[in-house]
Structures are given as structure tokens and as C-alpha cells.
Design a protein around this motif. Structure first.
Motif, PDB file in Angstrom:
ATOM      1  N   ALA A   1      -7.669   1.940  -3.451  1.00  0.00           N
ATOM      2  CA  ALA A   1      -7.381   0.660  -2.800  1.00  0.00           C
ATOM      3  C   ALA A   1      -8.017  -0.494  -3.561  1.00  0.00           C
ATOM      4  CB  ALA A   1      -7.895   0.686  -1.359  1.00  0.00           C
ATOM      5  N   GLY A   2      -9.258  -0.292  -4.031  1.00  0.00           N
ATOM      6  CA  GLY A   2      -9.934  -1.345  -4.789  1.00  0.00           C
ATOM      7  C   GLY A   2      -9.232  -1.652  -6.098  1.00  0.00           C
ATOM      8  N   ILE A   3      -8.777  -0.617  -6.804  1.00  0.00           N
ATOM      9  CA  ILE A   3      -8.046  -0.822  -8.058  1.00  0.00           C
ATOM     10  C   ILE A   3      -6.732  -1.559  -7.801  1.00  0.00           C
ATOM     11  CG2 ILE A   3      -6.803   0.374  -9.897  1.00  0.00           C
ATOM     12  CD1 ILE A   3      -8.983   2.498  -9.873  1.00  0.00           C
ATOM     13  N   TRP A   4      -6.019  -1.162  -6.756  1.00  0.00           N
ATOM     14  CA  TRP A   4      -4.737  -1.819  -6.453  1.00  0.00           C
ATOM     15  C   TRP A   4      -4.938  -3.287  -6.094  1.00  0.00           C
ATOM     16  CZ3 TRP A   4      -2.504  -4.045  -2.045  1.00  0.00           C
ATOM     17  CH2 TRP A   4      -1.146  -4.333  -2.169  1.00  0.00           C
ATOM     18  N   LEU A   5      -5.929  -3.575  -5.235  1.00  0.00           N
ATOM     19  CA  LEU A   5      -6.165  -4.951  -4.813  1.00  0.00           C
ATOM     20  C   LEU A   5      -6.632  -5.824  -5.972  1.00  0.00           C
ATOM     21  CD1 LEU A   5      -7.918  -4.339  -1.372  1.00  0.00           C
ATOM     22  CD2 LEU A   5      -5.681  -5.393  -1.736  1.00  0.00           C
ATOM     23  N   SER A   6      -7.412  -5.232  -6.877  1.00  0.00           N
ATOM     24  CA  SER A   6      -7.972  -6.020  -7.974  1.00  0.00           C
ATOM     25  C   SER A   6      -7.019  -6.167  -9.148  1.00  0.00           C
ATOM     26  CB  SER A   6      -9.273  -5.374  -8.459  1.00  0.00           C
ATOM     27  OG  SER A   6      -9.766  -5.992  -9.618  1.00  0.00           O
ATOM     28  N   GLU A   7      -6.270  -5.120  -9.465  1.00  0.00           N
ATOM     29  CA  GLU A   7      -5.519  -5.098 -10.710  1.00  0.00           C
ATOM     30  C   GLU A   7      -4.001  -5.216 -10.538  1.00  0.00           C
ATOM     31  OE1 GLU A   7      -7.250  -5.120 -13.504  1.00  0.00           O
ATOM     32  OE2 GLU A   7      -9.113  -4.946 -12.348  1.00  0.00           O
ATOM     33  N   TYR A   8      -3.465  -4.820  -9.404  1.00  0.00           N
ATOM     34  CA  TYR A   8      -2.013  -4.731  -9.271  1.00  0.00           C
ATOM     35  C   TYR A   8      -1.434  -5.616  -8.168  1.00  0.00           C
ATOM     36  CZ  TYR A   8      -2.264  -0.644 -12.323  1.00  0.00           C
ATOM     37  OH  TYR A   8      -2.472   0.186 -13.386  1.00  0.00           O
ATOM     38  N   ALA A   9      -2.210  -5.858  -7.107  1.00  0.00           N
ATOM     39  CA  ALA A   9      -1.673  -6.585  -5.952  1.00  0.00           C
ATOM     40  C   ALA A   9      -1.384  -8.036  -6.306  1.00  0.00           C
ATOM     41  CB  ALA A   9      -2.662  -6.512  -4.787  1.00  0.00           C
ATOM     42  N   LYS A  10      -0.220  -8.516  -5.861  1.00  0.00           N
ATOM     43  CA  LYS A  10       0.130  -9.917  -6.053  1.00  0.00           C
ATOM     44  C   LYS A  10      -0.445 -10.752  -4.909  1.00  0.00           C
ATOM     45  CE  LYS A  10       4.444  -8.800  -8.459  1.00  0.00           C
ATOM     46  NZ  LYS A  10       5.919  -8.957  -8.467  1.00  0.00           N
ATOM     47  N   ASN A  11      -0.639 -12.008  -5.180  1.00  0.00           N
ATOM     48  CA  ASN A  11      -1.205 -12.910  -4.182  1.00  0.00           C
ATOM     49  C   ASN A  11      -0.100 -13.391  -3.240  1.00  0.00           C
ATOM     50  OD1 ASN A  11      -3.016 -14.463  -2.800  1.00  0.00           O
ATOM     51  ND2 ASN A  11      -3.058 -16.120  -4.301  1.00  0.00           N
ATOM     52  N   ASN A  12       0.204 -12.569  -2.234  1.00  0.00           N
ATOM     53  CA  ASN A  12       1.236 -12.923  -1.263  1.00  0.00           C
ATOM     54  C   ASN A  12       0.766 -12.555   0.142  1.00  0.00           C
ATOM     55  OD1 ASN A  12       1.507 -10.109  -1.160  1.00  0.00           O
ATOM     56  ND2 ASN A  12       3.212 -10.122  -2.617  1.00  0.00           N
ATOM     57  N   TRP A  13       1.661 -12.681   1.108  1.00  0.00           N
ATOM     58  CA  TRP A  13       1.262 -12.454   2.501  1.00  0.00           C
ATOM     59  C   TRP A  13       0.901 -10.997   2.769  1.00  0.00           C
ATOM     60  CZ3 TRP A  13       3.794  -9.136   5.791  1.00  0.00           C
ATOM     61  CH2 TRP A  13       5.056  -8.692   5.375  1.00  0.00           C
ATOM     62  N   VAL A  14       1.498 -10.075   2.025  1.00  0.00           N
ATOM     63  CA  VAL A  14       1.164  -8.658   2.222  1.00  0.00           C
ATOM     64  C   VAL A  14      -0.296  -8.402   1.854  1.00  0.00           C
ATOM     65  CG1 VAL A  14       1.690  -6.300   1.511  1.00  0.00           C
ATOM     66  CG2 VAL A  14       3.546  -7.947   1.808  1.00  0.00           C
ATOM     67  N   THR A  15      -0.704  -8.920   0.706  1.00  0.00           N
ATOM     68  CA  THR A  15      -2.095  -8.759   0.281  1.00  0.00           C
ATOM     69  C   THR A  15      -3.049  -9.448   1.254  1.00  0.00           C
ATOM     70  OG1 THR A  15      -1.293  -8.795  -2.003  1.00  0.00           O
ATOM     71  CG2 THR A  15      -3.661  -9.019  -1.661  1.00  0.00           C
ATOM     72  N   THR A  16      -2.643 -10.620   1.739  1.00  0.00           N
ATOM     73  CA  THR A  16      -3.474 -11.335   2.713  1.00  0.00           C
ATOM     74  C   THR A  16      -3.654 -10.528   3.985  1.00  0.00           C
ATOM     75  OG1 THR A  16      -2.690 -13.458   1.837  1.00  0.00           O
ATOM     76  CG2 THR A  16      -3.715 -13.473   4.025  1.00  0.00           C
TER      77      THR A  16
END
Length: 295
Positions: free
Chosen positions: A83-98
Motif C-alpha cells: 500500500a505504501g509503495i502504491w500510494l507513494s509511487e503509482y497513485a495519481k492525485n485524484n479523489w480515489v487517492t484522497t
């Protein structure tokens, strides 16, 4: 006011605050250790507890605490790392990530007793795992995931982007750059998160009362078959931990030497957490030097 004088005053205040925190910690640890160390012996650390007579120990509870800690980290660390790798390296800054980050924050603010009741309803009752080490480990996984995930994410984000560019310039894929460059360099920060979460797991009581149980059946330490109920490795047996044992003997008051056992168990708990911290940091530094080839 002279800027240099203001800087000295501000620095002095910060040093004073830091010193006060250290003093409070030292006083707390000193009080627990002074009261508990005289009651600690090899017999106390290895013998089972006694309910209605004096002279019992915390051997089974101590083993249960370490076993539960290991099982919880085995479940929660891979999930938190991913989860940390996905949030830091792959996740886009959108409402899903928020939404995901907000959910993590909300989960981290839940009281441990609520997590324990959730674990009781889901794992103990619904999944029919009963009061067991597995139920406790799964409940503590929900308790542990937010802190560990955020620690890993922040550790990865602290690595300069120039190191990622260096990996890309060498022809590494994004995944290879993350696993071979970014994660190894973030080991100290990740280790700090693991140590913090491990301390919470080892000292947790409220969530385990409703999941791992409040009993510590006699174990046969010569039987290492996980399928046998008498085996210490059986994850489906009830397991009273050291923190739960301290709460239980103080709340019930049926032990003639409850005060001595409580003081000794508290000191053992503190010493175990301190030793884990020191050994984990020492091992983490050695691992960091090995995987990064640094001195």
C-alpha cells in the motif's frame, strides 16, 4: 530583540522541551523498573501463571506476546509495504487517492477497544475462529495497518526524485527502480515504522481481550506440531498476552501476590519493548549497509 539573542532563546526553549520529554520518559521507565526488577527471575520468566496461589510466572504469556507480534507483522507488513509503495509511487492525485488516505486516517483514529469488538464480531463469531491467536493477529492487523502504511509511504516520499531518475537512466523499469533503488534507501524510515507499530502490538490489551482471549492454557513446548492444540505454534488456541495478563490480575485481584506479579510483568514488558527496539535498529542498520553497500 537582537536576532541572535532571539535564536538562542528559541533554541533554549526547544532544548528545554526535549529535556522535559526525556525526563518524563526516564521517570516513567525508572519507576516501573525499580518496582518490577526485584521480582524478575528465571523462574518468573519461564513458569506458568497461578490464579489462586502465589509464586506464578509469566512464561506462557511472554511467549504468546512474541508469537502474536510475529504473526501480526507477517500479515500486516506485506500489505502495508504494498500500500505504501502504491500510494507513494503509482497513485495519481485524484479523489480515489484522497478517499483512501482519508480512510487510513480514520482507521488510525479508531479506539483499540472498537477494533477489538470488530475483531470479535467478524473473526471470533462470524468466521468461527474463536478466541485465538489468529483472531488477535487479524484484529491487530487492522489496528496496525494505518500507522505502518503511512510510515512506509512517508519514508518512500522522502527519497529524492533524482535517485529515481538515476535508476531510469540505467535502463531500469519503474518497478525495478522502486524495488532496487527507492525501497533499499528507505529502509531506516521503514524500520522506524515497524518498530513503532511493533511496540503498539506488543503492549496492546483492549483489542486482544475480545479476540485472543483471557486464558493461557498449558503448552507442551516439546510439541511443535501447529495442528495440535497443546503446541505453542497452534494459531487457533486462546492466548493471553503479557499486557492482557497485567490488566487481568489487577482487575480480578484473586492472586495473593498480584502486586508483585503485576510489577514484574510490567518491567518485563518494558524491557522486551526496549530490547526489540535496540535489536531492530542494530539489525536494520546492518541490513541497510548490506543492501546499499554503504559504510
Amino acid at each position: 530583540m537582537n536576532p541572535k539573542k532571539a535564536d538562542k532563546i528559541a533554541t533554549g526553549i526547544l532544548y528545554g522541551i526535549a529535556g522535559f520529554v526525556v525526563l518524563v520518559l526516564a521517570a516513567l521507565l525508572g519507576y516501573i523498573l525499580v518496582r518490577g526488577l526485584p521480582h524478575i527471575s528465571w523462574q518468573f520468566l519461564t513458569t506458568p501463571a497461578k490464579s489462586f496461589s502465589s509464586g506464578g510466572g509469566v512464561g506462557i504469556q511472554l511467549f504468546n506476546s512474541f508469537y502474536l507480534l510475529l504473526l501480526t507483522l507477517l500479515i500486516s507488513f506485506p500489505i502495508s509495504l504494498g500500500a505504501g509503495i502504491w500510494l507513494s509511487e503509482y497513485a495519481k492525485n485524484n479523489w480515489v487517492t484522497t478517499v483512501i488516505r482519508t480512510s487510513v486516517e480514520i482507521l488510525s483514529s479508531l479506539p483499540s477497544v472498537v477494533v477489538g469488538l470488530f475483531g470479535f464480531l467478524i473473526f471470533v463469531v462470524q468466521f468461527n475462529f474463536g478466541f485465538s491467536i489468529l483472531s488477535g493477529a487479524l484484529a491487530l492487523t487492522f489496528f496496525n495497518l494505518p500507522l505502518l502504511t503511512r510510515s512506509i509511504e512517508e519514508s518512500l516520499r522522502a527519497i529524492p526524485y533524482s535517485q529515481r531518475e538515476a535508476g531510469f537512466s540505467l535502463g531500469l523499469s519503474r518497478w525495478e527502480t522502486v524495488t532496487r533503488v527507492v525501497v533499499p534507501d528507505a529502509v531506516p524510515g521503514i524500520l522506524t515504522g515497524v518498530i513503532l507499530s511493533a511496540g503498539r502490538i506488543f503492549g496492546e490489551a483492549a483489542a486482544l481481550i475480545y479476540t485472543a482471549g483471557q486464558s493461557a492454557p498449558a503448552l507442551d513446548f516439546t510439541n511443535w506440531n501447529p495442528a495440535n492444540i497443546a503446541s505453542p505454534l497452534n494459531p487457533m488456541r486462546p492466548a493471553e498476552t503479557l499486557a492482557v495478563h497485567i490488566w487481568k490480575i489487577n482487575s480480578e485481584g484473586i492472586m495473593p501476590d498480584a502486586s508483585a506479579v503485576s510489577a514484574g510483568a510490567s518491567a518485563v514488558l518494558i524491557i522486551a519493548v526496549l530490547l526489540f527496539n535496540f535489536l531492530a535498529r542494530f539489525g536494520g542498520k546492518a541490513l541497510y549497509r548490506k543492501i546499499t553497500s554503504s559504510k
